[in-house]
Scaffold this active site. Structure first.
Site, PDB file in Angstrom:
ATOM      1  N   PRO A   1       0.700  -1.256   0.016  1.00  0.00           N
ATOM      2  CA  PRO A   1      -0.025  -0.038  -0.204  1.00  0.00           C
ATOM      3  C   PRO A   1       0.853   1.185  -0.043  1.00  0.00           C
ATOM      4  O   PRO A   1       1.759   1.427   0.735  1.00  0.00           O
ATOM      5  CB  PRO A   1      -0.734  -0.005   1.271  1.00  0.00           C
ATOM      6  CG  PRO A   1      -0.756  -1.478   1.445  1.00  0.00           C
ATOM      7  CD  PRO A   1       0.559  -2.110   1.200  1.00  0.00           C
ATOM      8  N   GLU A   2       0.458   2.330  -0.668  1.00  0.00           N
ATOM      9  CA  GLU A   2       1.209   3.310  -0.799  1.00  0.00           C
ATOM     10  C   GLU A   2       0.349   4.328  -0.477  1.00  0.00           C
ATOM     11  O   GLU A   2      -0.674   4.340   0.173  1.00  0.00           O
ATOM     12  CB  GLU A   2       1.711   3.787  -2.304  1.00  0.00           C
ATOM     13  CG  GLU A   2       2.489   2.596  -2.630  1.00  0.00           C
ATOM     14  CD  GLU A   2       3.049   2.750  -4.396  1.00  0.00           C
ATOM     15  OE1 GLU A   2       2.900   3.833  -4.879  1.00  0.00           O
ATOM     16  OE2 GLU A   2       3.385   1.530  -4.811  1.00  0.00           O
TER      17      GLU A   2
ATOM     18  N   HIS B   1      -5.636 -15.082   8.663  1.00  0.00           N
ATOM     19  CA  HIS B   1      -4.427 -14.205   8.490  1.00  0.00           C
ATOM     20  C   HIS B   1      -4.571 -12.958   9.473  1.00  0.00           C
ATOM     21  O   HIS B   1      -3.836 -12.184   9.328  1.00  0.00           O
ATOM     22  CB  HIS B   1      -3.830 -13.603   7.308  1.00  0.00           C
ATOM     23  CG  HIS B   1      -3.754 -14.918   6.392  1.00  0.00           C
ATOM     24  ND1 HIS B   1      -3.007 -15.770   6.498  1.00  0.00           N
ATOM     25  CD2 HIS B   1      -4.271 -15.277   5.101  1.00  0.00           C
ATOM     26  CE1 HIS B   1      -2.796 -16.537   5.547  1.00  0.00           C
ATOM     27  NE2 HIS B   1      -3.719 -16.163   4.300  1.00  0.00           N
TER      28      HIS B   1
ATOM     29  N   ARG C   1       1.377 -11.792   4.602  1.00  0.00           N
ATOM     30  CA  ARG C   1       2.805 -11.839   4.603  1.00  0.00           C
ATOM     31  C   ARG C   1       3.340 -11.522   5.677  1.00  0.00           C
ATOM     32  O   ARG C   1       4.521 -12.041   5.996  1.00  0.00           O
ATOM     33  CB  ARG C   1       3.365 -11.053   3.382  1.00  0.00           C
ATOM     34  CG  ARG C   1       2.740 -11.244   1.908  1.00  0.00           C
ATOM     35  CD  ARG C   1       3.277 -12.736   1.440  1.00  0.00           C
ATOM     36  NE  ARG C   1       4.628 -12.643   1.028  1.00  0.00           N
ATOM     37  CZ  ARG C   1       5.052 -11.908   0.264  1.00  0.00           C
ATOM     38  NH1 ARG C   1       4.560 -11.564  -0.756  1.00  0.00           N
ATOM     39  NH2 ARG C   1       6.694 -11.907  -0.090  1.00  0.00           N
TER      40      ARG C   1
ATOM     41  N   ARG D   1      21.432  13.131  -7.060  1.00  0.00           N
ATOM     42  CA  ARG D   1      21.159  11.694  -7.037  1.00  0.00           C
ATOM     43  C   ARG D   1      21.457  11.233  -8.285  1.00  0.00           C
ATOM     44  O   ARG D   1      21.232  11.533  -9.259  1.00  0.00           O
ATOM     45  CB  ARG D   1      19.587  11.342  -7.091  1.00  0.00           C
ATOM     46  CG  ARG D   1      18.747  12.102  -5.734  1.00  0.00           C
ATOM     47  CD  ARG D   1      19.183  11.285  -4.409  1.00  0.00           C
ATOM     48  NE  ARG D   1      18.925  12.156  -3.216  1.00  0.00           N
ATOM     49  CZ  ARG D   1      17.691  11.264  -2.796  1.00  0.00           C
ATOM     50  NH1 ARG D   1      17.462  10.217  -2.812  1.00  0.00           N
ATOM     51  NH2 ARG D   1      17.275  11.946  -1.582  1.00  0.00           N
TER      52      ARG D   1
END
Length: 288
Positions: free
Chosen positions: A2-3, A97, A119, A164
């Site tokens: 998720p972002e 889960h 996960r 960068r």
């Protein structure tokens, strides 16, 4: 993973559902789902606290706590790859889960806030009120500005990119540059800006930097409006999928025709991550 749009969608759901609810109990079903403190102390710290509000910083969720109307610290969360929060009736069958269950009460009505994570990379924290939050959730101290914050200006962006020497795709994934951006929306932003993802960040022209800055904000706004993206695991607080995946320009569309020119979308491997591009709309730079 998720972002920003997915995490913000969850934050909005939590902010609507939980404020005013008292945490009256809980259960940790997987110890490593609690990052700090130990599971017993985690539950003890939350017991008797009222959830007041929810904030988001990058991909972190931060629930403000009070006890007897006094600050009682924070409930922090990072969903990682497959983490989900579900707001359910206590009688709802427990998903296999499910890692943490929190029981909440309001006016004799009980609900459960469940953390589900297939996960098991996600984490929850309880931060006591006498400790700085960045001291416990250390990743917060490393985050760059939010994409919609005025500090994420074109001048800031250009200055940071000049230093960068990695590819622009890998650079966009650095959370110290801009918080909350990840693989999905980096691909989408680069496509809309017409930039080949293997271009070195420092080699971008000011025109390209300006376009990319604009598209980062626009693609995040579009995904927020659609409730985020679901390609595998993301759901909102009610278990509903996000809708942006059906609108994606390139992400997860390998072999499908570009929505602009019809060229087949290609998938590359950059810095260990999948990247999706249109070779026609994103011409390869001479330096790449």
């Amino acid at each position: 993973m998720p972002e920003l749009p997915e995490v913000e969608t969850v934050r909005r759901g939590l902010a609507t559902a939980t404020p005013g609810w008292l945490i009256v109990g809980g259960e940790v079903l997987l110890d490593r789902a609690v990052a700090a403190p130990e599971p017993e102390a985690f539950l003890a710290g939350l017991q008797g606290c009222c959830l007041v509000s929810w904030k988001r910083r990058g991909k972190y969720l931060l629930g403000e706590l009070q006890r007897a109307q006094r600050p009682a610290g924070w409930l922090g969360a990072h969903l990682r790859m497959t983490g989900q929060f579900l707001w359910v009736d206590p009688a709802t069958p427990v998903h296999q889960h499910t890692r943490i269950r929190l029981r909440l009460r309001s006016n004799a009505v009980e609900r459960e806030l469940r953390f589900v994570d297939q996960r098991t990379f996600g984490h929850l924290w309880w931060v006591s009120p006498d400790r700085p939050i960045e001291q416990v959730i250390t990743g917060l101290a490393k985050l760059g500005p939010e994409p919609f914050d005025p500090t994420f200006s074109i001048d800031y962006f250009a200055e940071r990119l000049r230093k960068r020497h990695k590819t622009i795709k890998a650079t966009l994934l650095d959370q110290d540059l801009v918080a909350g951006l990840g693989n999905i929306y980096a691909d989408e932003s680069l496509f809309l800006a017409g930039i080949w993802p293997e271009t070195r960040a420092a080699d971008l022209s000011m025109e390209q930097v300006g376009k990319l800055h604009q598209q980062i904000r626009q693609v995040l706004e579009a995904s927020l409006a659609a409730g985020g993206t679901t390609f595998s695991d993301f759901v909102n607080l009610e278990g509903v999928n996000g809708n942006y995946g059906g609108e994606a320009w390139v992400y997860n569309r390998k072999g499908q025709p570009c929505r602009v020119c019809g060229t087949a979308i290609e998938r590359l491997r950059i810095a260990g991550r999948s990247s999706h591009v249109c070779p026609q709309c994103q011409p390869r730079s001479p330096q790449a």
